[in-house]
Motif scaffolding. Structure first.
Motif, PDB file in Angstrom:
ATOM      1  N   ASP A 284       0.828  -1.212   0.000  1.00 14.37           N
ATOM      2  CA  ASP A 284       0.000   0.000   0.000  1.00 14.37           C
ATOM      3  C   ASP A 284       0.860   1.259   0.000  1.00 14.37           C
ATOM      4  O   ASP A 284       0.520   2.253  -0.653  1.00 14.37           O
TER       5      ASP A 284
ATOM      6  N   ARG B 186      -1.105   4.325  -1.148  1.00 10.80           N
ATOM      7  CA  ARG B 186      -2.399   4.154  -0.495  1.00 10.80           C
ATOM      8  C   ARG B 186      -2.240   4.116   1.018  1.00 10.80           C
ATOM      9  O   ARG B 186      -1.161   3.826   1.532  1.00 10.80           O
ATOM     10  N   LYS B 187      -3.321   4.419   1.715  1.00  7.71           N
ATOM     11  CA  LYS B 187      -3.320   4.291   3.163  1.00  7.71           C
ATOM     12  C   LYS B 187      -3.329   2.807   3.513  1.00  7.71           C
ATOM     13  O   LYS B 187      -4.209   2.076   3.073  1.00  7.71           O
TER      14      LYS B 187
ATOM     15  N   LEU C  39      -4.017  -0.791   4.887  1.00  4.04           N
ATOM     16  CA  LEU C  39      -5.255  -1.353   5.428  1.00  4.04           C
ATOM     17  C   LEU C  39      -5.212  -1.472   6.943  1.00  4.04           C
ATOM     18  O   LEU C  39      -6.233  -1.351   7.610  1.00  4.04           O
TER      19      LEU C  39
ATOM     20  N   HIS D 166      -6.694   1.480   8.612  1.00  5.48           N
ATOM     21  CA  HIS D 166      -8.087   1.823   8.357  1.00  5.48           C
ATOM     22  C   HIS D 166      -8.906   1.607   9.616  1.00  5.48           C
ATOM     23  O   HIS D 166      -8.597   0.749  10.446  1.00  5.48           O
ATOM     24  N   GLN D 167      -9.977   2.376   9.752  1.00  5.79           N
ATOM     25  CA  GLN D 167     -10.879   2.172  10.886  1.00  5.79           C
ATOM     26  C   GLN D 167     -11.562   0.807  10.780  1.00  5.79           C
ATOM     27  O   GLN D 167     -11.880   0.172  11.776  1.00  5.79           O
ATOM     28  N   GLU D 168     -11.769   0.373   9.563  1.00  8.74           N
ATOM     29  CA  GLU D 168     -12.359  -0.945   9.301  1.00  8.74           C
ATOM     30  C   GLU D 168     -11.475  -2.035   9.917  1.00  8.74           C
ATOM     31  O   GLU D 168     -10.255  -1.985   9.811  1.00  8.74           O
TER      32      GLU D 168
ATOM     33  N   TYR E  78      -9.187  -4.960  10.578  1.00  5.58           N
ATOM     34  CA  TYR E  78      -8.266  -5.697   9.716  1.00  5.58           C
ATOM     35  C   TYR E  78      -7.256  -6.480  10.548  1.00  5.58           C
ATOM     36  O   TYR E  78      -7.299  -7.708  10.621  1.00  5.58           O
TER      37      TYR E  78
ATOM     38  N   GLN F  93     -18.912  -3.037   7.040  1.00  8.17           N
ATOM     39  CA  GLN F  93     -18.167  -1.882   7.557  1.00  8.17           C
ATOM     40  C   GLN F  93     -18.065  -1.890   9.087  1.00  8.17           C
ATOM     41  O   GLN F  93     -18.292  -0.870   9.740  1.00  8.17           O
TER      42      GLN F  93
ATOM     43  N   SER G  74     -16.132  -1.651  12.436  1.00 11.96           N
ATOM     44  CA  SER G  74     -14.955  -0.837  12.731  1.00 11.96           C
ATOM     45  C   SER G  74     -14.695  -0.801  14.230  1.00 11.96           C
ATOM     46  O   SER G  74     -15.606  -1.027  15.043  1.00 11.96           O
TER      47      SER G  74
END
Length: 209
Positions: A136, A141-142, A144, A147-149, A151, A191, A193
């Protein structure tokens, strides 16, 4: 045998994941190979560095390098338009397979080396997410994992399951991998999170009012 199966599954899945990201960014064939290889082998490299294991072990995996190369070549040259039309979904799916396989493999590695639970979790998380982070960052890219999601927590869950000896046999490990992949896909689709500081402040404000 279990170790080799996890290696092959994780390598192929992350090679495909890296290649799909490169295709999304419209990189040339060199970019496809670069992102595919760093995704497939980046996590293991980071794990070996932090756990004090020989980096040379990564370069001795000739069969895995060949598997990754063939996988990416097929993905680049064969017109899988019916697959690449859903690049994002397929990218997440193969990334989830790589995450689960390498998280379990990294945790097993730490357990067999006699490391404590903290190292088992670190080994599992870094092996499962390290390659994706490098991919990423190279793709602009940010990552993963930031991410707030949800992971990385699935990698933590898998590592702890291995570390506590809940999953030891081949079939138990396979079920664990399927479970992690399913949870990762569900967290993306619905979604799910983790809470942020803003969420906590909003909840606190509601409680006071």
């Amino acid at each position: 045998m279990t170790w080799e199966i996890l290696n092959i599954i994780g390598t192929m899945a992350f090679a495909i994941s890296g290649a799909i990201v490169a295709l999304e960014e419209e990189y040339d064939i060199f970019g496809v190979y670069l992102l595919g290889f760093v995704t497939a082998f980046g996590g293991g490299t980071i794990r070996n560095v932090l756990l004090g294991l020989p980096i040379s072990d990564i370069w001795n995996q000739h069969m895995l390098f060949t598997i990754a190369f063939i996988t990416m070549t097929l993905l680049f040259f064969i017109p899988f338009h019916w697959v690449l039309g859903f690049k994002k979904l397929w990218g997440v799916f193969f990334d989830a397979i790589g995450l689960a396989s390498f998280a379990v493999q990294g945790a097993l590695f730490a357990v067999m080396a006699g490391y404590p639970m903290s190292a088992v979790i670190v080994g599992g998380v870094l092996t499962g997410t390290g390659g994706g982070m490098i991919r990423d960052l190279l793709a602009g890219r940010k990552p993963l994992i930031l991410h707030q999601e949800i992971y990385a927590m699935w990698a933590v869950l898998g590592a702890m399951t291995v570390g506590f000896g809940i999953a030891e046999s081949t079939w138990q490990l396979i079920l664990l991998i399927i479970g992690i992949v399913s949870l990762r896909m569900l967290s993306m689709i619905y979604q799910w999170s983790l809470p942020t500081r803003l969420d906590w402040l909003i909840k606190l404000k509601k409680m006071k009012s």
